[in-house]
Motif scaffolding. Structure first.
Motif, PDB file in Angstrom:
ATOM      1  N   SER A 277       0.866  -1.186   0.000  1.00  0.00           N
ATOM      2  CA  SER A 277       0.000   0.000   0.000  1.00  0.00           C
ATOM      3  C   SER A 277       0.895   1.227   0.000  1.00  0.00           C
ATOM      4  O   SER A 277       2.104   1.124   0.222  1.00  0.00           O
ATOM      5  CB  SER A 277      -0.926   0.002   1.223  1.00  0.00           C
ATOM      6  N   GLU A 278       0.301   2.364  -0.253  1.00  0.00           N
ATOM      7  CA  GLU A 278       1.060   3.614  -0.232  1.00  0.00           C
ATOM      8  C   GLU A 278       0.118   4.775   0.061  1.00  0.00           C
ATOM      9  O   GLU A 278      -1.107   4.647  -0.050  1.00  0.00           O
ATOM     10  CB  GLU A 278       1.791   3.836  -1.553  1.00  0.00           C
ATOM     11  N   ILE A 279       0.703   5.894   0.409  1.00  0.00           N
ATOM     12  CA  ILE A 279      -0.069   7.112   0.634  1.00  0.00           C
ATOM     13  C   ILE A 279       0.303   8.115  -0.456  1.00  0.00           C
ATOM     14  O   ILE A 279       1.467   8.475  -0.617  1.00  0.00           O
ATOM     15  CB  ILE A 279       0.230   7.710   2.022  1.00  0.00           C
ATOM     16  N   GLY A 282      -2.100  12.359   0.372  1.00  0.00           N
ATOM     17  CA  GLY A 282      -2.888  12.257   1.586  1.00  0.00           C
ATOM     18  C   GLY A 282      -3.924  11.150   1.578  1.00  0.00           C
ATOM     19  O   GLY A 282      -4.671  10.990   2.544  1.00  0.00           O
ATOM     20  N   THR A 283      -3.974  10.344   0.514  1.00  0.00           N
ATOM     21  CA  THR A 283      -4.955   9.260   0.399  1.00  0.00           C
ATOM     22  C   THR A 283      -4.243   7.916   0.471  1.00  0.00           C
ATOM     23  O   THR A 283      -3.224   7.701  -0.193  1.00  0.00           O
ATOM     24  CB  THR A 283      -5.726   9.353  -0.931  1.00  0.00           C
ATOM     25  N   VAL A 284      -4.774   7.010   1.295  1.00  0.00           N
ATOM     26  CA  VAL A 284      -4.199   5.675   1.423  1.00  0.00           C
ATOM     27  C   VAL A 284      -4.691   4.809   0.263  1.00  0.00           C
ATOM     28  O   VAL A 284      -5.896   4.634   0.062  1.00  0.00           O
ATOM     29  CB  VAL A 284      -4.586   5.031   2.763  1.00  0.00           C
ATOM     30  N   ILE A 285      -3.745   4.278  -0.502  1.00  0.00           N
ATOM     31  CA  ILE A 285      -4.073   3.375  -1.599  1.00  0.00           C
ATOM     32  C   ILE A 285      -3.765   1.960  -1.134  1.00  0.00           C
ATOM     33  O   ILE A 285      -2.605   1.608  -0.909  1.00  0.00           O
ATOM     34  CB  ILE A 285      -3.264   3.717  -2.862  1.00  0.00           C
ATOM     35  N   THR A 286      -4.795   1.160  -0.956  1.00  0.00           N
ATOM     36  CA  THR A 286      -4.639  -0.186  -0.403  1.00  0.00           C
ATOM     37  C   THR A 286      -4.189  -1.172  -1.483  1.00  0.00           C
ATOM     38  O   THR A 286      -4.178  -0.863  -2.674  1.00  0.00           O
ATOM     39  CB  THR A 286      -5.957  -0.673   0.216  1.00  0.00           C
ATOM     40  N   ASP A 289      -6.818  -1.808  -4.045  1.00  0.00           N
ATOM     41  CA  ASP A 289      -6.902  -0.705  -5.014  1.00  0.00           C
ATOM     42  C   ASP A 289      -5.815  -0.831  -6.081  1.00  0.00           C
ATOM     43  O   ASP A 289      -6.062  -0.612  -7.271  1.00  0.00           O
ATOM     44  CB  ASP A 289      -6.767   0.647  -4.295  1.00  0.00           C
TER      45      ASP A 289
END
Length: 578
Positions: A277-279, A282-286, A289
């Protein structure tokens, strides 16, 4: 003696199984100094080819140059243990880099996740023996794809030869903006890029003109040939080193003539679990996703990775799985470096270990120097690497041999300029449609030998059902009066339930119309299916001649029992006897 044999047999069986799982055990016990010398030479040669190519291919994938090196060393170590061929080298390639760029969008996290999933899928393909899936990708599709990919990759580097910036990635827009921005071309990049291309092409031509070596040639000539071959083989490294030296000298002198690779991460990549995952903004990408965004890439990239050799899919899979722990992007077998490996006289897969060490040393000590590598030199390396893939002889050969095969080639080639993955799908779709059409419309030879004889040239599967029924009705059942039919099945090797059901209907229609249908030349496997189905009025013979004889006898029998005079004679005789 029996006890000794019996005791050793399980051990031998166990060792054979172990060697199948770990092919290194087949050659490591016999390893010697001669093999070591040849593997060192080949590994060093391939390493000097792999390093500049890895830097260049990372740019094709849209990633910083160090990711090309991250992807170039793990394959040598993994394949040394699990590989079955001494020549094959695993690492980043031009086509795989182009495919990855379509899905990862320049995001290293997406690239690493794609590598992990790609490895898992490839390992699964090997364990489940799914190599048959690749049989649906025909030669015209492969050549159409590789030709288009070579054009896309090659033209994509023109902007770096010209020193242009802010050129879109889409091929159509890339072509437009490359010509639109021609006035902005940098003289230094153009001159350096053209010089690199000239040197690379010249060395390649020199290598090609060498021909085969002659053992009886004078020592000086053989030494000169060897020197030319060596220089031509490591030409990518020589050109990049020379171009870097020129660019470094210019930078030290305060002149900025060239577009440089720029800053890159130093040292070896950390060995750690791949980020799932990454940010971003400001949005967490799981992980889910990321997998969803990768989409079709999870099918296209694993398949293309093992396209040439499903037999070593296990090695591909493990390389990609382990590669994800060192921030690599998906790799596959490299044709060019494999050829170099073979020509260098490699003796075992241990040559890949030497190549991997060369890459690791480059990461550990040379990364600061990579800042000064001109983009134009890497562009020249890529253009020369992909140019042989544009084979203009293929469409000419297809036209001469079978014109219809040009269709999947052209569809793949043209659609790939829109989206490279759609080109593959489109070509496979057209090839599948052509294959299904052939299955649904097999060649049927119709002849009249007193009765209608239909000769089929392929298997009887469900797509052919309607077509076969139409021919039977046209030539036999709709005739006036209805005619008997012999179905020559000597070339039929398979049949399915849909066809059996339709044959049952046809046999009933023949019986209702007072005609007969006889099967001739049925193969045992097909006959077994038809007998199991218990078809009404089912008759079969071993040959057409026997079928014609059977129909003659049936015709006489039917005529005898339908002739009024014959019936009156039999009736009178029966009454008299009573």
């Amino acid at each position: 003696m029996e006890s000794l044999t019996g005791g050793s047999s399980p051990a031998l069986c166990w060792y054979g199984t172990l060697r199948t799982c770990f092919p290194i055990l087949t050659w490591l016990p016999r390893y010697n100094l001669t093999w070591l010398k040849m593997d060192l030479i080949a590994g060093l040669t391939v390493g000097l080819t792999a390093v500049p190519q890895a830097l260049a291919y990372a740019a094709v994938a849209g990633l910083p140059v160090q990711y090309g090196l991250y992807s170039a060393f793990m394959g040598g170590f993994i394949y040394c243990i699990f590989g079955t061929s001494k020549d094959i080298t695993l690492g980043p390639t031009a086509i795989m880099s182009l495919l990855c760029s379509s899905y990862i969008g320049g995001d290293p996290v997406f690239a690493v996740v794609l590598t992990l999933l790609c490895g898992v899928i490839q390992a699964g393909m090997a364990l489940l023996r799914l190599g048959f899936l690749l049989d649906f990708i025909s030669y015209p599709v492969i050549k159409g794809f590789t030709c288009a990919a070579a054009v896309i990759i090659g033209f994509g580097q023109v902007k770096n030869i010209l020193g242009l910036k802010d050129v879109p990635q889409s091929f159509v827009l890339q072509v437009y903006y490359t010509f639109h921005k021609l006035p902005e071309a940098r003289v230094g990049d153009v001159v350096l890029g053209l010089c690199c291309l000239l040197v690379l092409v010249t060395l390649k031509m020199m290598m090609t003109s060498l021909g085969s070596a002659e053992d009886e040639a004078p020592r000086l000539i053989r030494t000169a040939r060897g020197l030319v071959w060596s220089l031509a083989t490591i030409r990518n490294a020589l050109v990049v080193i020379a171009a870097t030296a020129v660019a470094y000298s210019a930078e030290v002198a305060g002149s900025h003539f060239f577009s440089l690779t720029g800053k890159s991460a130093k040292g070896l990549p950390p060995f750690e679990a791949p980020p799932l995952s990454e940010i971003a903004n400001g949005t967490v990408i799981t992980f889910s996703d990321i997998a969803k965004d990768l989409g079709g890439g999870l099918a296209v990239i694993p398949l293309m990775g093992v396209l040439e050799s499903i037999a070593i899919a296990k090695a591909f899979g493990l390389t990609n799985i382990m590669g994800s722990f060192v921030s690599a992007y998906p790799v596959t077998g490299s044709f060019g470096r494999t050829a170099v490996n073979s020509q260098s006289g490699v003796c075992t897969p241990a040559g890949g270990v030497v190549t991997g060490v060369i890459v690791l040393l480059s990461l550990a000590f040379l990364m600061p120097l990579f800042f000064y590598i001109p983009k134009a030199s890497l562009a020249a390396v890529i253009i020369c690497a992909v140019s042989p893939m544009v084979d203009f002889r293929v469409p000419v050969q297809l036209w001469r041999v079978k014109k219809l095969d040009l269709l999947p080639f052209l569809v793949t080639f043209l659609v790939s300029f829109w989206e490279i993955q759609y080109g593959i799908v489109g070509g496979v779709g057209v090839s599948a449609f052509m294959l299904l059409y052939i299955m649904a419309r097999p060649k049927v030879k119709v002849s009249d030998q007193g009765v209608v004889v239909l000769e089929l040239d392929s298997g009887l599967n469900f797509p052919v059902t309607e077509y076969l029924s139409r021919i039977v009705y046209t030539h036999a059942l709709h005739a006036s009066p209805p005619r008997c039919l012999v179905l020559d099945c000597s070339h039929v090797s398979c049949i399915d339930y849909t066809v059996v059901h339709e044959l049952e209907e046809l046999l009933q229609q023949f019986e209702l119309r007072g005609a007969s249908l006889v099967f001739a030349g049925l193969k045992p496997s097909v006959l077994k299916v038809l007998l199991t189905a218990e078809l009404p009025a089912f008759r079969h013979t071993d040959s057409i001649e026997e079928a014609l004889q059977l129909l003659t006898e049936l015709s006489y029998y039917d005529q005898f029992w339908t002739d009024p005079d014959e019936i009156d004679f039999i009736t009178e005789t029966f009454v008299f006897l009573i």
